[in-house]
Motif scaffolding. Structure first.
Motif, PDB file in Angstrom:
ATOM      1  N   ASP A  24      59.665   3.950 132.952  1.00  0.00           N
ATOM      2  CA  ASP A  24      59.902   5.574 132.414  1.00  0.00           C
ATOM      3  C   ASP A  24      60.630   6.319 133.336  1.00  0.00           C
ATOM      4  OD1 ASP A  24      58.932   4.643 130.209  1.00  0.00           O
ATOM      5  OD2 ASP A  24      56.867   5.633 130.493  1.00  0.00           O
ATOM      6  N   LEU A  25      60.467   6.049 134.671  1.00  0.00           N
ATOM      7  CA  LEU A  25      61.006   7.038 135.827  1.00  0.00           C
ATOM      8  C   LEU A  25      62.298   6.709 136.167  1.00  0.00           C
ATOM      9  CD1 LEU A  25      57.880   7.741 137.584  1.00  0.00           C
ATOM     10  CD2 LEU A  25      59.272   9.418 136.509  1.00  0.00           C
ATOM     11  N   LYS A  26      63.246   5.731 135.416  1.00  0.00           N
ATOM     12  CA  LYS A  26      64.349   5.128 135.860  1.00  0.00           C
ATOM     13  C   LYS A  26      65.407   6.074 136.228  1.00  0.00           C
ATOM     14  CE  LYS A  26      65.864   4.056 131.116  1.00  0.00           C
ATOM     15  NZ  LYS A  26      64.712   4.774 130.322  1.00  0.00           N
ATOM     16  N   ASP A  27      65.395   7.447 135.754  1.00  0.00           N
ATOM     17  CA  ASP A  27      66.274   8.349 136.198  1.00  0.00           C
ATOM     18  C   ASP A  27      65.936   8.815 137.668  1.00  0.00           C
ATOM     19  OD1 ASP A  27      63.825   9.640 135.372  1.00  0.00           O
ATOM     20  OD2 ASP A  27      64.730  11.405 134.845  1.00  0.00           O
ATOM     21  N   ARG A  28      64.913   8.545 138.065  1.00  0.00           N
ATOM     22  CA  ARG A  28      64.507   9.027 139.317  1.00  0.00           C
ATOM     23  C   ARG A  28      64.285   7.893 140.558  1.00  0.00           C
ATOM     24  NH1 ARG A  28      60.003  13.660 139.165  1.00  0.00           N
ATOM     25  NH2 ARG A  28      60.639  13.697 141.442  1.00  0.00           N
ATOM     26  N   VAL A  29      64.017   6.689 140.095  1.00  0.00           N
ATOM     27  CA  VAL A  29      63.729   5.636 141.080  1.00  0.00           C
ATOM     28  C   VAL A  29      64.627   4.554 140.706  1.00  0.00           C
ATOM     29  CG1 VAL A  29      61.496   6.716 141.488  1.00  0.00           C
ATOM     30  CG2 VAL A  29      61.633   4.862 139.674  1.00  0.00           C
ATOM     31  N   ASP A  30      64.551   3.738 141.984  1.00  0.00           N
ATOM     32  CA  ASP A  30      65.198   2.311 141.603  1.00  0.00           C
ATOM     33  C   ASP A  30      64.224   1.412 142.474  1.00  0.00           C
ATOM     34  OD1 ASP A  30      67.895   2.746 140.435  1.00  0.00           O
ATOM     35  OD2 ASP A  30      68.414   3.504 142.555  1.00  0.00           O
TER      36      ASP A  30
END
Length: 343
Positions: A24-30
């Motif tokens: 869900d946090l793919k916009d902030r983390v890789d």
């Protein structure tokens, strides 16, 4: 908002809500590593999540592009793993508990401070909407002076759960129901009611389970603010139910039952927040949504980005460890025990 390269260490039972949160946090983390020494666990994890598997913790430590790591390994491994990670400058989100003893937990917290990095602990019950609303009511004095706070944690685990190697064993888990399951609700209770000063009670292995540590603990407690109450925690309460924290104040009462809140004031006012999706009280300890884990990860990433402490830092999590120590000591001693609330 900084985009971060993140790793997961430990792909056992606890990983699912963390992995879902990172999706869900793919916009902030890789997520660039998902580490387990077990080939079977790596293979199983790879069928569910698109994160590159590895069997090497050292590879994660040496990769300077990785700035944050989720550590989801058994409790008795936490100190050594976290010490290695923080020495390489990595921030850590750690599954509860900090470690198997308070001394090791203190050393872990100290390692983070010495390295100048953030350590957040996954005690996600604080992030429930009902808990946050009750916290606001208490902070503004909405219930008046608190005279009582009582907590009941009626969980169920089968014997099969404890037959798994290491479950409920001091050497791996650090204890039984208090440090493994009850820690979530006890941490939330302390965040709402403040520190406990004195405990008397019992901690036993009931006839329901065959295990090394306690599956039933009952205590009477006195809080620093003068309030009194009781704590009951068990994994022997078939079929399991929601934890309850009940407050009595001079202006009214409040009950936090799982993710639902009910407040009743003496002047006739009332407030109710319906339950969110919840679970985990019964035989399947992972039967709950990942919403609150997601909130923990967001808070952790925000803390790193803005150079502030996470809402549940290692230092903050030490408070519930000290309460658990006192409850177990009271159970052994059969008398009153002071809680060590020093920093």
């Amino acid at each position: 908002m900084t985009r971060r390269r993140v790793a997961l260490v430990g792909l056992g039972m606890a990983v699912t809500p963390h992995a879902k949160s990172l999706v869900d946090l793919k916009d902030r983390v890789d997520v660039v590593y998902a580490m387990s020494p077990s080939e079977k666990r790596r293979a199983q994890f790879a069928t569910r999540f698109p994160f590159p598997p590895t069997d090497s913790l050292e590879r994660i430590i040496q990769d300077n592009s990785v700035s944050a790591v989720g550590v989801l390994t058994p409790p008795n491994t936490h100190l050594e793993i976290v010490e290695k990670l923080v020495k390489s400058g990595k921030h850590v989100l750690l599954e509860k508990p900090l470690d198997v003893t308070t001394a090791r937990s203190q050393a872990l917290a100290a390692a983070g401070r010495a390295a100048g990095v953030k350590i957040a602990v996954c005690l996600q019950h604080r992030f429930r909407a009902a808990a946050e609303r009750l916290g606001a009511i208490l902070a503004e004095g909405g219930l008046g002076k608190i005279v009582s706070c009582s907590t009941r944690i009626p969980l169920w685990r089968t014997q099969g759960y404890y037959d798994e190697p290491g479950r409920g064993v001091k050497a791996r888990d650090g204890g039984g129901v208090l440090i493994t399951q009850g820690i979530h609700t006890l941490d939330l209770m302390l965040s709402l009611a403040g520190p406990v000063e004195e405990v008397c009670g019992y901690a036993v292995t009931s006839a329901v389970h065959r295990m090394e540590t306690e599956d039933l603990a009952c205590a009477a407690v006195r809080f620093k603010n003068g309030a009194v109450g009781t704590i009951e925690a068990t994994t022997a309460a078939y079929p399991g139910g929601e934890a309850l924290i009940h407050f009595i104040g001079t202006k009214g009462t409040a009950s936090l039952a799982g993710t639902a809140l009910s407040v009743r004031w003496q002047d006739g006012r009332r407030e109710d927040l319906p339950a969110e999706s919840s679970g985990g009280g019964g035989a399947d300890p992972m039967a709950f949504p990942h919403d609150h884990h997601l909130a923990v990860w967001r808070d952790f990433l925000d803390a790193v980005d803005h150079n502030r402490e996470p809402r549940v830092s290692a230092r903050e999590a030490l408070k519930v460890h000290r309460l658990i120590d006192a409850m177990l000591e009271a159970g052994d001693a059969g008398g009153k025990v002071k809680v060590a609330n020093s920093e």
